[in-house]
Motif scaffolding. Structure first.
Motif, PDB file in Angstrom:
ATOM      1  N   GLY A   1      17.470  -5.493  -5.949  1.00 33.62           N
ATOM      2  CA  GLY A   1      16.299  -6.346  -5.915  1.00 33.62           C
ATOM      3  C   GLY A   1      15.504  -6.121  -4.642  1.00 33.62           C
ATOM      4  O   GLY A   1      16.077  -5.880  -3.571  1.00 33.62           O
ATOM      5  N   ILE A   2      14.170  -6.193  -4.732  1.00 29.41           N
ATOM      6  CA  ILE A   2      13.326  -5.937  -3.556  1.00 29.41           C
ATOM      7  C   ILE A   2      12.342  -7.076  -3.276  1.00 29.41           C
ATOM      8  O   ILE A   2      11.442  -6.926  -2.451  1.00 29.41           O
ATOM      9  CB  ILE A   2      12.544  -4.615  -3.709  1.00 29.41           C
ATOM     10  N   TYR A   3      12.524  -8.218  -3.938  1.00 29.06           N
ATOM     11  CA  TYR A   3      11.636  -9.356  -3.693  1.00 29.06           C
ATOM     12  C   TYR A   3      12.335 -10.373  -2.791  1.00 29.06           C
ATOM     13  O   TYR A   3      13.501 -10.692  -3.045  1.00 29.06           O
ATOM     14  CB  TYR A   3      11.265 -10.078  -4.993  1.00 29.06           C
ATOM     15  N   PRO A   4      11.648 -10.931  -1.793  1.00 38.14           N
ATOM     16  CA  PRO A   4      10.333 -10.547  -1.285  1.00 38.14           C
ATOM     17  C   PRO A   4      10.421  -9.302  -0.409  1.00 38.14           C
ATOM     18  O   PRO A   4      11.326  -9.180   0.422  1.00 38.14           O
ATOM     19  CB  PRO A   4       9.897 -11.768  -0.479  1.00 38.14           C
ATOM     20  N   TYR A   5       9.472  -8.415  -0.584  1.00 33.38           N
ATOM     21  CA  TYR A   5       9.497  -7.124   0.088  1.00 33.38           C
ATOM     22  C   TYR A   5       9.151  -7.230   1.564  1.00 33.38           C
ATOM     23  O   TYR A   5       8.322  -8.036   1.980  1.00 33.38           O
ATOM     24  CB  TYR A   5       8.505  -6.161  -0.576  1.00 33.38           C
ATOM     25  N   GLY A   6       9.800  -6.380   2.360  1.00 38.08           N
ATOM     26  CA  GLY A   6       9.473  -6.182   3.765  1.00 38.08           C
ATOM     27  C   GLY A   6       9.908  -4.797   4.176  1.00 38.08           C
ATOM     28  O   GLY A   6      10.541  -4.065   3.403  1.00 38.08           O
TER      29      GLY A   6
ATOM     30  N   GLU B   1      -3.892  -5.239   3.771  1.00 36.47           N
ATOM     31  CA  GLU B   1      -3.050  -4.582   2.775  1.00 36.47           C
ATOM     32  C   GLU B   1      -3.610  -4.773   1.370  1.00 36.47           C
ATOM     33  O   GLU B   1      -3.634  -3.831   0.559  1.00 36.47           O
ATOM     34  CB  GLU B   1      -1.622  -5.113   2.863  1.00 36.47           C
ATOM     35  N   ILE B   2      -4.044  -5.998   1.071  1.00 36.99           N
ATOM     36  CA  ILE B   2      -4.633  -6.247  -0.246  1.00 36.99           C
ATOM     37  C   ILE B   2      -5.893  -5.414  -0.436  1.00 36.99           C
ATOM     38  O   ILE B   2      -6.088  -4.778  -1.493  1.00 36.99           O
ATOM     39  CB  ILE B   2      -4.936  -7.747  -0.424  1.00 36.99           C
ATOM     40  N   THR B   3      -6.742  -5.391   0.579  1.00 36.55           N
ATOM     41  CA  THR B   3      -7.988  -4.631   0.490  1.00 36.55           C
ATOM     42  C   THR B   3      -7.712  -3.146   0.277  1.00 36.55           C
ATOM     43  O   THR B   3      -8.397  -2.474  -0.515  1.00 36.55           O
ATOM     44  CB  THR B   3      -8.813  -4.831   1.770  1.00 36.55           C
TER      45      THR B   3
ATOM     46  N   PRO C   1       0.794  -1.234   0.000  1.00 34.65           N
ATOM     47  CA  PRO C   1       0.000   0.000   0.000  1.00 34.65           C
ATOM     48  C   PRO C   1       0.824   1.280   0.000  1.00 34.65           C
ATOM     49  O   PRO C   1       0.471   2.252  -0.665  1.00 34.65           O
ATOM     50  CB  PRO C   1      -0.818  -0.122   1.289  1.00 34.65           C
ATOM     51  N   GLU C   2       1.940   1.299   0.741  1.00 36.80           N
ATOM     52  CA  GLU C   2       2.732   2.521   0.802  1.00 36.80           C
ATOM     53  C   GLU C   2       3.402   2.803  -0.542  1.00 36.80           C
ATOM     54  O   GLU C   2       3.434   3.957  -1.006  1.00 36.80           O
ATOM     55  CB  GLU C   2       3.779   2.427   1.910  1.00 36.80           C
ATOM     56  N   ALA C   3       3.940   1.773  -1.170  1.00 33.69           N
ATOM     57  CA  ALA C   3       4.531   1.955  -2.499  1.00 33.69           C
ATOM     58  C   ALA C   3       3.465   2.368  -3.507  1.00 33.69           C
ATOM     59  O   ALA C   3       3.710   3.206  -4.384  1.00 33.69           O
ATOM     60  CB  ALA C   3       5.226   0.673  -2.944  1.00 33.69           C
ATOM     61  N   LEU C   4       2.270   1.785  -3.392  1.00 32.62           N
ATOM     62  CA  LEU C   4       1.184   2.150  -4.296  1.00 32.62           C
ATOM     63  C   LEU C   4       0.806   3.617  -4.116  1.00 32.62           C
ATOM     64  O   LEU C   4       0.621   4.345  -5.103  1.00 32.62           O
ATOM     65  CB  LEU C   4      -0.026   1.253  -4.040  1.00 32.62           C
ATOM     66  N   ALA C   5       0.707   4.074  -2.875  1.00 28.40           N
ATOM     67  CA  ALA C   5       0.386   5.481  -2.621  1.00 28.40           C
ATOM     68  C   ALA C   5       1.442   6.391  -3.240  1.00 28.40           C
ATOM     69  O   ALA C   5       1.125   7.456  -3.795  1.00 28.40           O
ATOM     70  CB  ALA C   5       0.266   5.737  -1.120  1.00 28.40           C
TER      71      ALA C   5
ATOM     72  N   MET D   1       2.731 -12.470   0.627  1.00 29.57           N
ATOM     73  CA  MET D   1       3.521 -11.497   1.363  1.00 29.57           C
ATOM     74  C   MET D   1       2.691 -10.286   1.789  1.00 29.57           C
ATOM     75  O   MET D   1       3.240  -9.298   2.285  1.00 29.57           O
ATOM     76  CB  MET D   1       4.707 -11.034   0.511  1.00 29.57           C
ATOM     77  N   LEU D   2       1.384 -10.339   1.587  1.00 26.75           N
ATOM     78  CA  LEU D   2       0.498  -9.247   1.946  1.00 26.75           C
ATOM     79  C   LEU D   2      -0.609  -9.737   2.875  1.00 26.75           C
ATOM     80  O   LEU D   2      -1.115 -10.846   2.710  1.00 26.75           O
ATOM     81  CB  LEU D   2      -0.146  -8.640   0.691  1.00 26.75           C
TER      82      LEU D   2
END
Length: 325
Positions: free
Chosen positions: A265-270, A86-88, A53-57, A81-82
């Protein structure tokens, strides 16, 4: 002011080189794609690697600031990972802007217990290892769609075929779309057609293919191509901004993906990767602005699908076996 509404697109450096007697070879009409999205557009946009959500914002704020139209947001770490919350939140934010949200299915070989993916040959790649990994991907798809996600990203032929059968049977919503990962993308016309037949609604094409390869693939299949205009380093780090207009002409319908080379690389993100994830998300939008400006300067920015468009049109599928087989 000159009216450019009916001017033919120009190629980079075309007029200056023509004046010096260094004109490039003429574009051949037979190399151009005759296909388009159902809305009549030839290209859409995608911002990849939007991990929460923060990256999306951050992406939404920056796309508004820079006036970058966005058709699709995609994520790489995976549904698993969500959290549901967060998905909602991501689903709601994308719905407010009429953007398609695409989340990756879960267990894949690069994070599994097998050693093959870490060997020099990279054997197995991202594919789902065994029944349990397949089941995990199915669980991710069911969970994501139940929370309102309309696009699922896959990296395994068996996962794709299974999810396509579930979509056909009603176990997944009929308007769910499936996107094939760049890390397993096909490199010839026959393999692209196979992914489409298995249920793909858009297919990532590796960014190192030649322009002729794009023409060959488009002649063989209908599914939209997902094209990294700039590829991350694990896909070669190629920057093909000056090829964008020709990639659209040959590959349409296409999704222009604004990736980022020379980035960690940022996968998997945290949360431990928060700063680099937000910084790179912001820069991906800026890269998109650069591409759109380039297309406009060359008079090649026409043909974008209306914002909110997401369905791929009629595609070619393999016959499905009877239920229970």
């Amino acid at each position: 002011m000159t009216d450019k509404s009916h001017a033919a697109p120009r190629r980079p450096g075309e007029r200056a080189l023509d004046a010096l007697g260094l004109a490039g070879p003429p574009l051949r009409d037979e190399d151009a794609s005759a296909r388009a999205f159902p809305d009549g557009g030839t290209w859409r946009t995608e911002i990849p690697s939007v991990e929460g959500p923060e990256a999306l914002a951050t992406v939404l704020k920056e796309s508004e600031r820079l006036d970058v139209p966005v058709h699709r947001i995609s994520q790489g770490s995976g549904v698993w990972m969500l959290t549901d919350a967060e998905i909602t939140e991501m689903v709601a934010a994308c719905a407010d802007r009429n953007i398609e949200l695409c989340l990756f299915t879960g267990p894949r070989g690069t994070w599994d217990t097998g050693a093959a993916t870490r060997s020099p040959s990279g054997g197995g790649g991202l594919r789902a290892r065994g029944h349990d990994a397949l089941a995990g991907c199915v669980e991710d798809a069911l969970r994501a769609t139940s929370l309102g996600v309309t696009c699922v990203l896959v990296a395994d032929e068996g996962v794709l075929w299974t999810l396509h059968r579930m979509r056909s049977s009603g176990a997944l919503p009929a308007d769910t779309t499936f996107k094939v990962s760049a890390l397993v993308g096909p490199v010839n016309p026959a393999s692209f057609a196979v992914w489409e037949g298995l249920g793909a609604d858009s297919v990532n094409i590796p960014s190192d293919l030649t322009l002729e390869h794009f023409t060959e693939i488009r002649r063989a299949a209908r599914a939209p191509m997902d094209l990294y205009v700039e590829a991350p380093d694990d896909l070669g780090g190629y920057v093909r901004m000056y090829d964008t207009a020709e990639l659209i002409r040959r590959g349409a319908p296409v999704y222009l993906k604004f990736g980022l080379s020379r980035a960690p690389g940022i996968y998997p993100y945290g949360a431990h990767l928060r700063d680099v994830t937000l910084d790179t998300a912001r820069e991906r939008v800026r890269r998109g602005r650069l591409v759109l400006d380039l297309l406009a300067r060359h008079g090649a920015d026409g043909g974008m699908s209306p914002l909110g468009s997401r369905l791929p049109g009629e595609l070619q599928r393999f016959p499905q076996p009877p239920e229970g087989n």
